[in-house]
Design a protein around this motif. Sequence first.
Motif, PDB file in Angstrom:
ATOM      1  N   ARG A  54      45.150  42.424  45.564  1.00 20.54           N
ATOM      2  CA  ARG A  54      43.933  43.259  46.245  1.00 20.54           C
ATOM      3  C   ARG A  54      44.396  44.480  46.600  1.00 20.54           C
ATOM      4  NH1 ARG A  54      42.897  39.848  51.539  1.00 20.54           N
ATOM      5  NH2 ARG A  54      43.930  38.163  50.688  1.00 20.54           N
ATOM      6  N   GLU A  65      40.495  46.583  52.621  1.00 17.37           N
ATOM      7  CA  GLU A  65      40.936  46.113  51.307  1.00 17.37           C
ATOM      8  C   GLU A  65      39.611  45.832  50.431  1.00 17.37           C
ATOM      9  OE1 GLU A  65      44.344  43.150  53.050  1.00 17.37           O
ATOM     10  OE2 GLU A  65      42.309  42.169  52.478  1.00 17.37           O
ATOM     11  N   LEU A  66      39.859  46.033  49.075  1.00 17.50           N
ATOM     12  CA  LEU A  66      38.907  45.780  47.864  1.00 17.50           C
ATOM     13  C   LEU A  66      39.380  44.412  47.215  1.00 17.50           C
ATOM     14  CD1 LEU A  66      37.920  49.525  46.670  1.00 17.50           C
ATOM     15  CD2 LEU A  66      36.755  47.788  48.360  1.00 17.50           C
ATOM     16  N   PRO A  68      38.798  42.680  43.890  1.00 19.72           N
ATOM     17  CA  PRO A  68      38.161  42.451  42.748  1.00 19.72           C
ATOM     18  C   PRO A  68      38.636  41.144  42.024  1.00 19.72           C
ATOM     19  CG  PRO A  68      39.644  44.274  42.620  1.00 19.72           C
ATOM     20  CD  PRO A  68      39.961  43.666  43.845  1.00 19.72           C
ATOM     21  N   PHE A  77      33.430  42.182  43.703  1.00 20.63           N
ATOM     22  CA  PHE A  77      34.499  42.479  44.498  1.00 20.63           C
ATOM     23  C   PHE A  77      34.124  42.213  45.920  1.00 20.63           C
ATOM     24  CE2 PHE A  77      31.834  46.045  44.272  1.00 20.63           C
ATOM     25  CZ  PHE A  77      31.885  46.626  45.600  1.00 20.63           C
ATOM     26  N   LYS A  78      35.066  42.208  46.775  1.00 18.96           N
ATOM     27  CA  LYS A  78      34.566  42.230  48.404  1.00 18.96           C
ATOM     28  C   LYS A  78      35.247  43.230  49.058  1.00 18.96           C
ATOM     29  CE  LYS A  78      36.379  38.759  51.295  1.00 18.96           C
ATOM     30  NZ  LYS A  78      36.399  37.532  51.988  1.00 18.96           N
ATOM     31  N   TYR A  79      34.396  44.002  49.931  1.00 19.14           N
ATOM     32  CA  TYR A  79      34.887  44.827  50.724  1.00 19.14           C
ATOM     33  C   TYR A  79      35.314  44.261  52.101  1.00 19.14           C
ATOM     34  CZ  TYR A  79      35.041  48.887  54.005  1.00 19.14           C
ATOM     35  OH  TYR A  79      35.207  49.854  55.055  1.00 19.14           O
TER      36      TYR A  79
ATOM     37  N   LEU B  66      36.568  50.429  40.017  1.00 15.48           N
ATOM     38  CA  LEU B  66      36.582  50.766  41.342  1.00 15.48           C
ATOM     39  C   LEU B  66      37.468  51.936  41.625  1.00 15.48           C
ATOM     40  CD1 LEU B  66      36.621  47.233  42.980  1.00 15.48           C
ATOM     41  CD2 LEU B  66      34.774  48.764  42.531  1.00 15.48           C
ATOM     42  N   PRO B  68      38.900  54.028  44.532  1.00 13.34           N
ATOM     43  CA  PRO B  68      38.975  54.141  46.061  1.00 13.34           C
ATOM     44  C   PRO B  68      39.915  55.397  46.506  1.00 13.34           C
ATOM     45  CG  PRO B  68      40.633  52.466  45.314  1.00 13.34           C
ATOM     46  CD  PRO B  68      39.905  53.033  44.000  1.00 13.34           C
ATOM     47  N   TYR B  79      31.956  52.579  42.547  1.00 12.76           N
ATOM     48  CA  TYR B  79      31.771  51.684  41.685  1.00 12.76           C
ATOM     49  C   TYR B  79      31.214  52.431  40.322  1.00 12.76           C
ATOM     50  CZ  TYR B  79      29.838  47.484  39.086  1.00 12.76           C
ATOM     51  OH  TYR B  79      29.417  46.717  38.208  1.00 12.76           O
TER      52      TYR B  79
END
Lengths: 356, 356
Positions: A54, A65-66, A68, A77-79, B66, B68, B79
């Motif tokens: 992550r 956190e991202l 993917p 992906f989750k934020y 992604l 960041p 994204y």
Amino acid sequence: MQKNIAQGNLIPFVSVQQMVALIDSLGVEAFMTELAGYIEEDFKQWSLFDKSPRFASHSEVGVIELMPTSNGKAFSFKYVNGHPGNTRHGLQTVTAFGVLADVDTGYPVLLSEMTLLTALRTAATSALMAKYLAPEGADTMAMIGNGSQSEFQALAFKAMLGIRSLRLYDIEPAASRKLQRNLQDRGFDIVVCDSAQAAVEGARIITTCTADKRNATILTEQMVGSGVYINAIGGDCPGKTELDPLLLHRARVFVEYEPQTRIEGEIQQLAADFPVTEMWRVISGQADGRRAQDELLVFDGVGFAVEDFSALRYVYEKLSDNQGYDKLDMIADPDDPRDLFGMYLRLAPSRKGEAA
Amino acid sequence: MQKNIAQGNLIPFVSVQQMVALIDSLGVEAFMTELAGYIEEDFKQWSLFDKSPRFASHSEVGVIELMPTSNGKAFSFKYVNGHPGNTRHGLQTVTAFGVLADVDTGYPVLLSEMTLLTALRTAATSALMAKYLAPEGADTMAMIGNGSQSEFQALAFKAMLGIRSLRLYDIEPAASRKLQRNLQDRGFDIVVCDSAQAAVEGARIITTCTADKRNATILTEQMVGSGVYINAIGGDCPGKTELDPLLLHRARVFVEYEPQTRIEGEIQQLAADFPVTEMWRVISGQADGRRAQDELLVFDGVGFAVEDFSALRYVYEKLSDNQGYDKLDMIADPDDPRDLFGMYLRLAPSRKGEAA
């Protein structure tokens, strides 16, 4: 991606209220049982997944956190953030949202709230792992830590393992009362205990999920007998553990993704070569789960991106055409991709009616 | 984050149409000029930024990335996909959206379309760099490659550098005609040329931005005289370059973030120790920009996460209370953070009216 409810530039969005309605229409237990099937399917195809660490952006007060991953067909992906001090300002410690996208086109196909969805996928994962690891016929579960994850754990274990009796303990009695109240009409026999020791008596499944942000010892080696399964999900970041190292040494330990769990899980307390088994190997028949009814087994769960992928995939499949979601105008859609400026001119309010 | 238009669980969302309206209300040129100021400000604070490599998930047909970054106060990610074959199915090659979040709480404060916004930030970045690198008094720009980025480049250079005369060339004459048509009432003197060689005649600023997905040579060493500035933005991924290596060897080369540009930029053709200057050093007065009017300078632009951060920060500041955006119910907001299930029960349609 098999389904296409996304229409070009309009991206389906599932809000918190829409997620509540989806869960409510399916039933919490059915939702988690079906979701566990999706997680099981994805763990069987483990080798297809792009398993990245992550991405974490740390500050003094928290982390963003991202997470993917991709199986080559879909990308997700989750934020998610973690800010323990947020509750002092009336804000949530953890919030989450996620995106599912089609690898073939790169277009997002779903944006979804994931605070509720993460709670559901965490419990579905726990119950799925227990199907492979818990002793046969266990019908009583001790629950140490009765916070926001506890109702979901109880219901997933009821639906998938047949747990009927719960023995609760939390350092804050109000948390146990809240759990008991929320589950009152769900068919459980519930006993609130005044210590962790009392809670684990007679329980062959023990779920530990406390909020303590340090290396705590919720369960000592002496408290746990043989023939038990520990679903240890509260130790999930560096410096946060719940189990006595001696207990881990006595047990066979199962994890989601070893490189991540070495950093975040209970086993961060142990030597880097302490043997663990990744659950995808058990689920795909390449490694043993429970070998004997008197074994002590531990699932050291920290939450992995593939579970979020499965959860988004499940929600995406459950959406019906034009129902249960909004559509966001999130992707620019010029008639001619080389003419983005022309699209701007056509849409600009001050230009409306002019030939562009 | 200084401003708070986000209200707890409701996250501001700027759609494509709302972005168009925002650009239209400010004017394209003013938007890019002001945005360039935000980028300049962030490049001056370069050391504050968390500069991670972008996360890329590659497939046979494209890539999903992604991007960041954080300055310790705000966090952003974009994204973005790249799928060259998408146009065959009536889809865009590149789509993008992004999120800005508050580092102190971890809460997202803005979700925005970024296809248009990326075009604007790319042109604003180019014109900002040209302020430091272009020869004095240049009023003519050659534009080689007249695709979706070209109008934005022309308008940013008009607004910030005083460019009045454009000399266009594209391998597809229709692209040049489209550019000429879109800019017809914007105060330019426009000449469409039939070769790159013809386009660069008399131009002291040259923008290269072609779509060719390979190592092409749009400009050879012989075509370019002294006292010129090349804004080279089309070479932006491995295997995609536009400039003759001999031209780069004759020039002083400026980049955004050296580790990324070595992989993605024009300088991927050169040795790893070919000297380049990062633009934050020029902008903060730590390195020379243009030293003499007869120098040949190249900005090897690939697009960096900090520019997206600046763009989201700018849009966020431009939103007025309750105007120009929607609010998404994206973050679960239980009254008691330990009682997520209680929130579910209160919101569940089948439970409405019951005491939870």
